[in-house]
Design a protein around this motif. Sequence first.
Motif, PDB file in Angstrom:
ATOM      1  N   ASN A 255       0.936  -1.161   0.056  1.00 56.17           N
ATOM      2  CA  ASN A 255       0.064   0.007  -0.113  1.00 56.17           C
ATOM      3  C   ASN A 255       0.849   1.379   0.082  1.00 56.17           C
ATOM      4  O   ASN A 255       2.192   1.312   0.356  1.00 56.17           O
ATOM      5  N   GLN A 256       0.374   2.325  -0.242  1.00 54.29           N
ATOM      6  CA  GLN A 256       1.189   3.699  -0.451  1.00 54.29           C
ATOM      7  C   GLN A 256       1.752   3.941   1.125  1.00 54.29           C
ATOM      8  O   GLN A 256       2.865   4.428   0.848  1.00 54.29           O
ATOM      9  N   ASN A 257       1.033   3.796   1.969  1.00 53.55           N
ATOM     10  CA  ASN A 257       1.803   4.135   3.467  1.00 53.55           C
ATOM     11  C   ASN A 257       2.872   3.417   3.590  1.00 53.55           C
ATOM     12  O   ASN A 257       3.878   3.785   4.136  1.00 53.55           O
ATOM     13  N   SER A 258       2.506   2.082   3.406  1.00 52.93           N
ATOM     14  CA  SER A 258       4.198   1.051   3.378  1.00 52.93           C
ATOM     15  C   SER A 258       5.100   1.463   2.475  1.00 52.93           C
ATOM     16  O   SER A 258       6.066   1.749   2.993  1.00 52.93           O
ATOM     17  N   LEU A 259       4.879   1.979   1.301  1.00 51.71           N
ATOM     18  CA  LEU A 259       5.812   2.237   0.470  1.00 51.71           C
ATOM     19  C   LEU A 259       6.526   3.586   0.773  1.00 51.71           C
ATOM     20  O   LEU A 259       7.886   3.758   0.686  1.00 51.71           O
ATOM     21  N   LYS A 260       5.908   4.582   1.428  1.00 46.95           N
ATOM     22  CA  LYS A 260       6.592   5.876   1.814  1.00 46.95           C
ATOM     23  C   LYS A 260       7.202   5.757   3.209  1.00 46.95           C
ATOM     24  O   LYS A 260       8.301   6.300   3.334  1.00 46.95           O
ATOM     25  N   SER A 261       6.706   4.487   4.054  1.00 49.94           N
ATOM     26  CA  SER A 261       7.455   4.368   5.378  1.00 49.94           C
ATOM     27  C   SER A 261       8.694   3.499   5.084  1.00 49.94           C
ATOM     28  O   SER A 261       9.654   3.573   5.913  1.00 49.94           O
ATOM     29  N   LEU A 262       9.084   2.919   4.218  1.00 50.71           N
ATOM     30  CA  LEU A 262      10.125   2.102   3.979  1.00 50.71           C
ATOM     31  C   LEU A 262      11.205   2.807   3.677  1.00 50.71           C
ATOM     32  O   LEU A 262      11.355   3.550   2.607  1.00 50.71           O
ATOM     33  N   PRO A 263      12.439   2.672   4.174  1.00 50.94           N
ATOM     34  CA  PRO A 263      13.534   3.534   3.851  1.00 50.94           C
ATOM     35  C   PRO A 263      13.970   3.347   2.471  1.00 50.94           C
ATOM     36  O   PRO A 263      14.630   4.288   1.947  1.00 50.94           O
ATOM     37  N   GLY A 264      14.159   2.076   2.050  1.00 46.72           N
ATOM     38  CA  GLY A 264      14.428   1.815   1.027  1.00 46.72           C
ATOM     39  C   GLY A 264      13.575   1.913  -0.655  1.00 46.72           C
ATOM     40  O   GLY A 264      13.869   1.730  -1.530  1.00 46.72           O
ATOM     41  N   GLY A 265      12.241   2.320  -0.085  1.00 46.63           N
ATOM     42  CA  GLY A 265      11.455   2.469  -1.203  1.00 46.63           C
ATOM     43  C   GLY A 265      10.930   1.422  -1.976  1.00 46.63           C
ATOM     44  O   GLY A 265      10.599   0.316  -1.327  1.00 46.63           O
ATOM     45  N   LEU A 266      10.732   1.519  -3.102  1.00 44.18           N
ATOM     46  CA  LEU A 266      10.116   0.376  -3.879  1.00 44.18           C
ATOM     47  C   LEU A 266      10.883  -0.977  -3.759  1.00 44.18           C
ATOM     48  O   LEU A 266      10.633  -2.072  -3.685  1.00 44.18           O
ATOM     49  N   PRO A 267      12.316  -0.884  -3.855  1.00 45.56           N
ATOM     50  CA  PRO A 267      13.109  -1.981  -3.826  1.00 45.56           C
ATOM     51  C   PRO A 267      13.099  -2.726  -2.356  1.00 45.56           C
ATOM     52  O   PRO A 267      13.318  -3.908  -2.352  1.00 45.56           O
ATOM     53  N   ALA A 268      12.925  -1.850  -1.491  1.00 47.41           N
ATOM     54  CA  ALA A 268      12.676  -2.444  -0.048  1.00 47.41           C
ATOM     55  C   ALA A 268      11.353  -3.076  -0.020  1.00 47.41           C
ATOM     56  O   ALA A 268      11.284  -4.271   0.740  1.00 47.41           O
ATOM     57  N   LEU A 269      10.222  -2.581  -0.647  1.00 48.59           N
ATOM     58  CA  LEU A 269       9.056  -3.370  -0.804  1.00 48.59           C
ATOM     59  C   LEU A 269       9.106  -4.795  -1.374  1.00 48.59           C
ATOM     60  O   LEU A 269       8.623  -5.685  -0.799  1.00 48.59           O
ATOM     61  N   TYR A 270       9.792  -4.718  -2.430  1.00 45.74           N
ATOM     62  CA  TYR A 270      10.082  -5.748  -3.200  1.00 45.74           C
ATOM     63  C   TYR A 270      10.685  -6.968  -2.479  1.00 45.74           C
ATOM     64  O   TYR A 270      10.511  -8.040  -2.501  1.00 45.74           O
ATOM     65  N   GLY A 271      11.741  -6.406  -1.622  1.00 40.42           N
ATOM     66  CA  GLY A 271      12.423  -7.317  -0.930  1.00 40.42           C
ATOM     67  C   GLY A 271      11.566  -8.021   0.070  1.00 40.42           C
ATOM     68  O   GLY A 271      11.763  -9.298   0.534  1.00 40.42           O
ATOM     69  N   ARG A 272      10.806  -7.182   0.843  1.00 38.41           N
ATOM     70  CA  ARG A 272       9.874  -7.633   1.673  1.00 38.41           C
ATOM     71  C   ARG A 272       8.646  -9.018   1.334  1.00 38.41           C
ATOM     72  O   ARG A 272       8.592 -10.053   1.839  1.00 38.41           O
ATOM     73  N   ILE A 273       8.363  -8.505  -0.078  1.00 41.84           N
ATOM     74  CA  ILE A 273       7.793  -9.507  -0.779  1.00 41.84           C
ATOM     75  C   ILE A 273       8.327 -10.911  -0.925  1.00 41.84           C
ATOM     76  O   ILE A 273       7.947 -11.988  -0.664  1.00 41.84           O
ATOM     77  N   ILE A 274       9.705 -10.583  -1.557  1.00 43.97           N
ATOM     78  CA  ILE A 274      10.733 -11.827  -1.598  1.00 43.97           C
ATOM     79  C   ILE A 274      10.823 -12.573  -0.268  1.00 43.97           C
ATOM     80  O   ILE A 274      10.913 -14.064   0.037  1.00 43.97           O
ATOM     81  N   ASP A 275      10.834 -11.972   0.849  1.00 45.09           N
ATOM     82  CA  ASP A 275      11.100 -12.347   2.048  1.00 45.09           C
ATOM     83  C   ASP A 275       9.983 -13.402   2.614  1.00 45.09           C
ATOM     84  O   ASP A 275      10.079 -14.378   3.222  1.00 45.09           O
ATOM     85  N   PHE A 276       8.749 -12.971   2.113  1.00 44.48           N
ATOM     86  CA  PHE A 276       7.440 -13.814   2.291  1.00 44.48           C
ATOM     87  C   PHE A 276       7.589 -15.325   1.678  1.00 44.48           C
ATOM     88  O   PHE A 276       7.439 -16.231   2.300  1.00 44.48           O
ATOM     89  N   ILE A 277       8.221 -15.115   0.521  1.00 40.15           N
ATOM     90  CA  ILE A 277       8.508 -16.166  -0.225  1.00 40.15           C
ATOM     91  C   ILE A 277       9.560 -17.241   0.407  1.00 40.15           C
ATOM     92  O   ILE A 277       9.323 -18.354   0.669  1.00 40.15           O
ATOM     93  N   ASP A 278      10.575 -16.586   0.817  1.00 42.00           N
ATOM     94  CA  ASP A 278      11.684 -17.416   1.443  1.00 42.00           C
ATOM     95  C   ASP A 278      11.267 -17.670   2.884  1.00 42.00           C
ATOM     96  O   ASP A 278      12.194 -18.636   3.532  1.00 42.00           O
ATOM     97  N   GLY A 279      10.504 -17.103   3.434  1.00 42.95           N
ATOM     98  CA  GLY A 279       9.984 -17.270   4.940  1.00 42.95           C
ATOM     99  C   GLY A 279       8.907 -18.103   5.112  1.00 42.95           C
ATOM    100  O   GLY A 279       9.029 -19.414   5.126  1.00 42.95           O
ATOM    101  N   GLU A 280       7.850 -17.560   5.026  1.00 39.78           N
ATOM    102  CA  GLU A 280       6.507 -18.292   5.394  1.00 39.78           C
ATOM    103  C   GLU A 280       6.164 -19.053   4.368  1.00 39.78           C
ATOM    104  O   GLU A 280       5.638 -20.452   4.576  1.00 39.78           O
ATOM    105  N   MET A 281       6.573 -19.215   3.043  1.00 40.24           N
ATOM    106  CA  MET A 281       6.233 -20.182   1.991  1.00 40.24           C
ATOM    107  C   MET A 281       7.121 -21.231   1.667  1.00 40.24           C
ATOM    108  O   MET A 281       6.764 -22.092   0.815  1.00 40.24           O
TER     109      MET A 281
END
Length: 682
Positions: A255-281
């Motif tokens: 979401n927009q709030n999460s994107l703005k709050s992450l220090p790394g911006g869009l790459p950091a958001l994509y990194g969190r998404i990949i972390d979900f695959i490598d972690g919970e999935m």
Amino acid sequence: MPHHEDNPVPLGSSDLCFDSRSFTKEHFSVDEFLQEHRNRANLEAMRDDLGMYLKVLRTAMIDLINKDYADFVDLSSNLIGLDVGISRIQVPLGQLREELIHVKQSLEGAMNEVNNQLAIRRELRDRKRSLRSLSRVHSSLKKLRALLTQGDNQGTPAGPLILERATSEYVQLLFHTKKCQKDLKDNDSKEFEQVDSLLIAGVNKLFLQSIHSGEEGRNGLHQCLSFYHTLNRLDSAENLYRKKIVAPVMQKLINQNSLKSLPGGLPALYGRIIDFIDGEMKILMDVTQKFNSLICDCKCNFLLRSFWPEVEERIETELSPIFAAGDPDVFYKRYKDTLNFLEILSERCGSQKGILELHSHPNFLSFMEKWNLPVYFQLRFQEIVRQIEKSFASEEWAAKRADWKLLASETAWDCLLRCWEDDVFLLPIAHKFWKLSLQIISRYVVWSKKVISNVDGKKKTDLNFLVCLYTDVESLNRKLPEIETLSKSKIPRVNDETSSLLKRSLEEMRTELDRLLEEMNEAIVKTLCAENAAYLQQVNNIPRLFRRTNREAPTKPLPYVISILDGPISFFQSYQHHPKSRFWLQTMFSRMTKQYYSSVDDVLNSVKKTEESLRRLKKARDKSSNVVTSNDQRVGDDNKIRQQLLVDVHAYLAGVESLGLKKGSVEQLAELLLLVGASQTQ
């Protein structure tokens, strides 16, 4: 019918002008026959020989008919009375036909009766089987309800063993349900749906429980996948995982709030998404991979059908501003960050087949279409073109770097490189950037031609500009292969055909630049010649300097020669290190020498005509009187004119040679020397 062995075609006599066996060849050709025998005999002789051979063939045909005549006569005699015999057997054959028809009708009636009885028996058998299956359906429904409600009565979800028994019983229920479909009542169908819901709910509970159990839930996950596969409901598992596990996490993350709050911006958001695959999935994907390897026909894929659709839809709806192409630099960064994310996601697919499935997924195609690459390219196009046109219109034409002479050339080359820079070039629109590169070169050629056409040849700045432009065009032509190398490094896996097309299109541009260099050679030479055209006209004024002026015999060249040489000498001093300077001077002097020769020749012819007129006039006067005329003085003036031309031409030659040019390399210079030299003896 009479039969006889095939009679060979008779041969003609040996004195014929052709071989009669030629006519029996499989591929006989009249044209070839005439071509082959035309040298043996003329057409009249060949006609006579063909007539003789025709008589031989007619005789052979008559003999053949006579030989078979007796057989034909015997055949016709054997057919006498045959119609009587045929009439005698017609009646018995008709009676036999009627009897056969009656027998056939009797057999068909018996067969129809047997088929009817068999159909009744088959219907009874199917009815009996359906009733037996209906009985089994009622039994299975009762058993399944008891099994599936057992866990609920105790307050705990059904365990794996109960679900395994229930699944096996459910498969049997499905089998018998199909067998008694016509005998099922509405109550049976409703009860079937209730049992189906209970069974799926039980498997779903065990599946979610196993998901949350981490490493301890591996066996449970494998069992659940087996249950889903047996029930042919793997899609239910994928939808359940997306709804209960993936959706809540991605709702908070994308979401927009999460994107703005992450220090790394869009790459950091994509990194969190990949972390979900490598972690919970991770555990689920490991179990799914092993399960798919054991079950050949199973294609369960939670990454493709649960994770990716949810992520893609969230990005499209919640992060739609990232697709905006208003700022090309920002758009480029977001697009490259997204490509890096998709590349990592592709690696998590685990196989080439999985990558292909991801890239062909409707959500993936829709996601890639959201990136408006044509708009991005148009912005880059305008940015680059604006920069080029600004340099073409600038009054400051000197380049800023030492490797270029003109600002326009420097800018054109920088824009060519700009098309392939890491922060501009995008692989999906590589063809557009290649086309833009060719357009930049073509536009530079058009601008150069316009510059050449506007040069008036009267200013030194024009000549300097042309030389600088020539140097830059030559440099650009030499550097163009670097663009081909650069483009190939940016476009992976270029096949031979594409590589050939790239090379060919670039060679066409280099050919255009070669033509431009030829035009510039002409423009530079014309500019050099234009300054001296007026000086050469002074050659026609030489006779007026000496006739009736009592000037002394000339020993020095006239000023026009010095003026003619001043421009080339100044040019040579400025550009003597330029590789084309001698060529330009040589071409310029060749053209000027032709004009110089023409002017000198005109003056000498005029002087000669004047001398002849004076000579005739002197003779006429000498006859009429003994008075001495002043013709000798006028003849002396003409010699001074010839002497002045000789001095001027030798001074001209000395100036040419002082520039390092040989007499033989300048057209008509040797002839000019001979012309003025020969005039001294006249």
